[in-house]
Design an enzyme around this catalytic site. Structure first.
Site, short mmCIF file in Angstrom:
data_model
loop_
_atom_site.label_atom_id
_atom_site.label_comp_id
_atom_site.label_asym_id
_atom_site.label_seq_id
_atom_site.Cartn_x
_atom_site.Cartn_y
_atom_site.Cartn_z
N GLN A 56 -1.81 2.29 10.01
CA GLN A 56 -0.54 2.33 9.28
C GLN A 56 0.53 3.07 10.08
OE1 GLN A 56 -3.52 3.00 7.93
NE2 GLN A 56 -3.60 2.52 5.76
N ASN B 281 -5.15 12.61 0.85
CA ASN B 281 -4.24 11.74 1.61
C ASN B 281 -5.07 10.96 2.63
OD1 ASN B 281 -1.54 10.80 2.24
ND2 ASN B 281 -1.70 11.95 4.14
N LYS B 282 -4.42 10.13 3.39
CA LYS B 282 -5.11 9.25 4.35
C LYS B 282 -6.13 10.01 5.20
CE LYS B 282 -4.89 5.71 4.68
NZ LYS B 282 -5.90 4.90 3.94
N ARG C 184 0.86 -1.19 0.00
CA ARG C 184 0.00 0.00 0.00
C ARG C 184 0.89 1.23 0.00
NH1 ARG C 184 2.45 1.92 3.74
NH2 ARG C 184 0.93 3.59 3.75
N GLY C 185 0.24 2.41 -0.10
CA GLY C 185 1.00 3.65 -0.28
C GLY C 185 1.07 3.92 -1.79
N ALA C 186 0.65 5.12 -2.20
CA ALA C 186 0.46 5.38 -3.64
C ALA C 186 1.67 5.01 -4.51
CB ALA C 186 0.04 6.83 -3.83
N ASP D 86 -1.85 10.94 -1.86
CA ASP D 86 -2.29 9.89 -2.79
C ASP D 86 -2.62 10.47 -4.16
OD1 ASP D 86 -2.89 8.77 0.04
OD2 ASP D 86 -2.71 7.10 -1.35
N ARG E 147 -7.24 0.44 -6.67
CA ARG E 147 -7.28 1.51 -5.65
C ARG E 147 -7.49 2.85 -6.36
NH1 ARG E 147 -4.25 0.95 -0.60
NH2 ARG E 147 -5.87 2.41 0.02
O1 MRU Z 1 -4.45 3.25 2.27
P1 MRU Z 1 -2.97 3.44 2.16
O2 MRU Z 1 -2.21 2.85 3.28
O3 MRU Z 1 -2.47 3.00 0.81
O4 MRU Z 1 -2.79 5.01 2.24
C1 MRU Z 1 -1.50 5.56 2.13
C2 MRU Z 1 -1.44 7.02 2.32
O5 MRU Z 1 -2.43 7.69 2.51
C3 MRU Z 1 -0.10 7.67 2.19
O6 MRU Z 1 0.00 8.81 2.99
C4 MRU Z 1 0.13 8.08 0.73
O7 MRU Z 1 -0.10 7.01 -0.15
C5 MRU Z 1 1.49 8.63 0.50
S1 MRU Z 1 2.68 7.37 0.63
C6 MRU Z 1 4.17 7.91 0.09
#
Ligand code: MRU
Length: 350
Positions: free
Chosen positions: A196, A247-248, A46-48, A237, A89
């Site tokens: 996370q 973002n999250k 996970r993470g963009a 994201d 996603r």
């Molecule tokens: O749902 P996730 O864990 O994929 O969400 C991740 C985030 O929101 C991060 O802050 C974002 O992807 C940036 S990661 C470099």
């Protein structure tokens, strides 16, 4: 200490299982592209930016295992695989960026060496992965100028090595400043619903002995009021052309609190997270995830059976809450429409 998030090995895609962290440090080896799709959906990866790398590698893996009898069949197979990745996603801009990049490489390879298409895609996916690490290091070099000795920095979710091919975006900036000897301390938001921050960011920071303290999300405002936090750095994201940032979930609340307390909020993200095709944050599609993420914590039920749940995975922070956006090409400040455009034009790939 290098964390290997995802890599290509012996025609398989290998990734650290982020659902097992921090209790177990184990790797998942994907031999079929469908396994990579499942890993993106269930947040094994996970993470963009990491999702983008996984998609690029997954597409290459899929194409290694198709044996078409015509060019038409090859094209159909490729587009079917890309389409499946694009449905994993929706908010992660880097996913779509990586798919576009693989499409471009596919078209080039088909026009020049149709017999070598799969190999060309494997090489491209490995490049996407290696470039991401280099990009994060450049982002860290730009961003470290914003960090001073004595800073107490709050971060949300995980925007570290685990969320990218390596090094990280927001944590990459923190890591770079720390490696240069800056005396800093990080507050880590646990990041409900699926933690996370507590599971991944805390693990990364402890692995490198960067001083850190874990808090629950609802404590952040009080700490700001107490003067315990003087900077916030988060990842993204998807960033709209006007600088609105998805973002999250919880980032928006932090941004509003930060403004009230006069605390700068920085966003660190590669240029591939910026979506110039959308004008503002309202157009960003926000992923909604399973109710079980809210009604349970690590498998333990915390809510009564049958309670209705709303679970948006991301929120959008309007640009006027954001002090600066750190990218690999430099730091953008308001008016973002112009500053992001200038930086974005430096991208050579799509
Ligand atoms: O749902 P996730 O864990 O994929 O969400 C991740 C985030 O929101 C991060 O802050 C974002 O992807 C940036 S990661 C470099």
């Amino acid at each position: 200490m290098t964390i290997r998030t995802i890599f290509w090995e012996d025609n398989t895609v290998v990734m650290i299982d982020q659902n097992a962290l921090p209790q177990g440090e184990r790797y998942l080896r994907c031999r079929r592209y469908e396994e990579v799709i499942a890993a993106i959906k269930d947040l094994t990866i996970r993470g963009a930016p990491a999702i983008g790398v996984a998609a690029a590698m997954g597409i290459a893996l899929g194409m290694l295992n198709v044996f078409p009898s015509s060019e038409e069949e090859l094209k159909t197979a490729f587009h079917k695989i890309c389409e499946q990745f694009s449905r994993t996603r929706p908010t992660a801009r880097n996913l779509f960026w990586a798919i576009e990049r693989m499409k471009k490489r596919f078209a080039e390879a088909l026009a020049t060496r149709p017999d070598m298409v799969a190999q060309a895609l494997v090489e491209e996916a490995i490049r996407v992965c290696e470039e991401d690490i280099a990009i994060n290091k450049r982002m860290g070099m730009h961003g470290k100028s914003l960090i001073q000795d004595g800073d107490n920095i709050l971060t949300h979710c995980n925007a570290g090595a685990l969320a990218t091919a390596g090094c990280g975006t927001a944590l990459g900036v923190i890591r770079t400043a720390w490696e240069e000897g800056k005396k800093i301390h990080v507050y880590v938001d646990e990041t409900r619903p699926i933690l996370q921050g507590a599971r991944l960011t805390a693990w990364e920071l402890m692995k490198e002995n960067i001083p850190a303290t874990l808090i629950t999300d609802n404590m952040a405002g009080f700490l700001m009021k107490q003067g315990k936090i003087n900077k916030i750095i988060v990842g993204a994201d998807r960033i709209a052309a006007n600088g609105d940032v998805a973002n999250k979930i919880g980032t928006y609340s932090l941004a509003v609190l930060a403004k009230e307390h006069g605390i700068p909020l920085y966003v660190a993200a590669p240029l591939s997270t910026i979506d110039m095709s959308i004008k503002g944050g309202d157009e960003i599609s926000i992923e909604e995830r399973d109710a079980g993420e809210v009604t349970t914590i690590r498998g333990v039920k915390v809510a009564p059976e049958g309670i209705p749940v709303y679970n948006p995975a991301f929120d959008v922070t309007p640009n006027h809450y954001i002090t600066a956006i750190i990218t690999e090409a430099g730091i953008a400040v308001s008016p973002y429409q112009e500053s992001l455009r200038r930086l974005h034009d430096q991208i050579t790939a799509p």
